[in-house]
Motif scaffolding. Structure first.
Motif, PDB file in Angstrom:
ATOM      1  N   LEU A   1       0.828  -1.198   0.000  1.00  0.00           N
ATOM      2  CA  LEU A   1       0.000   0.000   0.000  1.00  0.00           C
ATOM      3  C   LEU A   1       0.871   1.261   0.000  1.00  0.00           C
ATOM      4  O   LEU A   1       0.617   2.204  -0.761  1.00  0.00           O
ATOM      5  N   TYR A   2       1.902   1.264   0.837  1.00  0.00           N
ATOM      6  CA  TYR A   2       2.802   2.418   0.893  1.00  0.00           C
ATOM      7  C   TYR A   2       3.579   2.570  -0.410  1.00  0.00           C
ATOM      8  O   TYR A   2       3.871   3.696  -0.841  1.00  0.00           O
ATOM      9  N   GLU A   3       3.894   1.456  -1.059  1.00  0.00           N
ATOM     10  CA  GLU A   3       4.572   1.516  -2.345  1.00  0.00           C
ATOM     11  C   GLU A   3       3.723   2.265  -3.372  1.00  0.00           C
ATOM     12  O   GLU A   3       4.250   3.024  -4.204  1.00  0.00           O
ATOM     13  N   LYS A   4       2.394   2.079  -3.294  1.00  0.00           N
ATOM     14  CA  LYS A   4       1.479   2.736  -4.228  1.00  0.00           C
ATOM     15  C   LYS A   4       1.164   4.178  -3.829  1.00  0.00           C
ATOM     16  O   LYS A   4       0.390   4.856  -4.508  1.00  0.00           O
ATOM     17  N   GLY A   5       1.754   4.642  -2.736  1.00  0.00           N
ATOM     18  CA  GLY A   5       1.528   6.019  -2.323  1.00  0.00           C
ATOM     19  C   GLY A   5       0.396   6.197  -1.335  1.00  0.00           C
ATOM     20  O   GLY A   5       0.000   7.335  -1.035  1.00  0.00           O
ATOM     21  N   TYR A   6      -0.136   5.100  -0.803  1.00  0.00           N
ATOM     22  CA  TYR A   6      -1.205   5.171   0.190  1.00  0.00           C
ATOM     23  C   TYR A   6      -0.605   5.161   1.595  1.00  0.00           C
ATOM     24  O   TYR A   6       0.430   4.538   1.833  1.00  0.00           O
ATOM     25  N   TYR A   7      -1.282   5.842   2.508  1.00  0.00           N
ATOM     26  CA  TYR A   7      -0.778   5.937   3.874  1.00  0.00           C
ATOM     27  C   TYR A   7      -1.870   5.612   4.886  1.00  0.00           C
ATOM     28  O   TYR A   7      -3.058   5.782   4.614  1.00  0.00           O
ATOM     29  N   GLY A   8      -1.426   5.158   6.043  1.00  0.00           N
ATOM     30  CA  GLY A   8      -2.349   4.834   7.118  1.00  0.00           C
ATOM     31  C   GLY A   8      -2.050   5.632   8.374  1.00  0.00           C
ATOM     32  O   GLY A   8      -0.972   6.218   8.515  1.00  0.00           O
ATOM     33  N   VAL A   9      -3.013   5.633   9.285  1.00  0.00           N
ATOM     34  CA  VAL A   9      -2.901   6.360  10.551  1.00  0.00           C
ATOM     35  C   VAL A   9      -3.384   5.448  11.673  1.00  0.00           C
ATOM     36  O   VAL A   9      -4.288   4.624  11.470  1.00  0.00           O
ATOM     37  N   ASN A  10      -2.776   5.567  12.851  1.00  0.00           N
ATOM     38  CA  ASN A  10      -3.236   4.853  14.031  1.00  0.00           C
ATOM     39  C   ASN A  10      -3.860   5.835  15.018  1.00  0.00           C
ATOM     40  O   ASN A  10      -3.212   6.809  15.424  1.00  0.00           O
ATOM     41  N   LEU A  11      -5.124   5.607  15.367  1.00  0.00           N
ATOM     42  CA  LEU A  11      -5.760   6.438  16.380  1.00  0.00           C
ATOM     43  C   LEU A  11      -5.097   6.175  17.727  1.00  0.00           C
ATOM     44  O   LEU A  11      -4.746   5.048  18.063  1.00  0.00           O
TER      45      LEU A  11
END
Length: 268
Positions: free
Chosen positions: A188-198
């Motif tokens: 996912l990060y390779e494709k430029g997508y990012y995540g967040v942890n609450l």
């Protein structure tokens, strides 16, 4: 009822049917009710299957799938994804529990932050029915955070379905059999997508406070392979060479020291 979120879960080995029941009820009792719960039995016990079929008959939001043989979590989750109708996909594990506001909080965050592809959260740690600690993950992981390990707790994740479909879902292979999440997040990060942890804990993760998971060395070798592939995709070399063989080195650390390091990562 319109489906806003599809919750997906694989069931293989659960120590007690009561634990499985609590996991399922924690989703059915969410404040976010516009959901479907797709559960795939990966050759679960006969008693678990009986329970799942009973629950499916009682609640129309539950949809049960059954693998003909044990195929692993990645395969089972992909089967769930094929029939998912929700805008969002949320994970759930068969031996944990979700806070009743978990889905509401995660989906609200994604709606307010369209630039974020997926969101996870901190987790209470359970031993039996007792909470003994909290595992907090970095709020905004970067590519560099994958060097040390997985910066997300897989069962806490809620992701946009379109994003998950774009990367082809979970990768099914021998190497990813216990690392499907680590592999997925790096892709996912390779494709430029990012995540967040609450920061707030909206999940209850079952983990013995004294236990330290001792991976079979074969799985540690598999992790090195996943790391190499992921680090290469993320452009983490040459620095990545320092971290590449961490799983193998960790397998040589004495049990007492490994347990101490683990305890220091937990917030009481």
């Amino acid at each position: 009822m319109e489906v806003e979120v599809s919750v997906i879960m694989g069931v293989y080995a659960v120590s007690k049917e009561q634990i499985l029941l609590e996991a399922i009820e924690s989703i059915l009792g969410q404040t976010k009710q516009e959901l479907e719960f797709i559960i795939c039995s990966d050759r679960a016990s006969a008693s678990c299957i009986r329970l799942l079929k009973q629950l499916e008959q009682k609640d129309k939001r539950i949809h049960l799938l059954e693998n003909k043989r044990n195929m692993g979590l990645a395969y089972s989750l992909n089967q769930c994804l094929k029939m998912a109708k929700g805008t969002y996909i949320a994970r759930m594990d068969a031996d944990d529990r979700s806070h009743k506001k978990r889905l509401e909080r995660e989906i609200t965050y994604l709606k307010k932050n369209p630039q974020i592809a997926f969101v996870g959260c901190a987790s209470w740690l359970l031993e039996g029915d007792q909470i003994w600690g909290i595992r907090r993950m970095k709020e905004k992981p970067t590519r560099q955070d994958f060097l040390w390990g997985n910066p997300f707790m897989h069962p806490t994740i809620c992701i946009r379905k379109t994003v998950l479909e774009e990367v082809g879902g979970y990768y099914v292979s021998r190497e990813t059999r216990r690392l499907e999440d680590y592999d997925l997040f790096m892709r996912l990060y390779e494709k430029g997508y990012y995540g967040v942890n609450l920061k707030e804990p909206y999940y209850y993760f079952r983990e013995d406070r004294e236990a330290v998971k001792r991976k079979n060395y074969r799985y540690r070798i598999d992790e090195v392979k996943i790391r190499y592939r992921g680090f290469k995709r993320l452009g983490l070399f040459p620095k990545g060479w320092i971290y590449l063989f961490k799983p193998l080195l960790a397998g040589l650390i004495p049990y007492r020291l490994l347990r101490k390091v683990r305890q220091e990562e937990i917030h009481g």
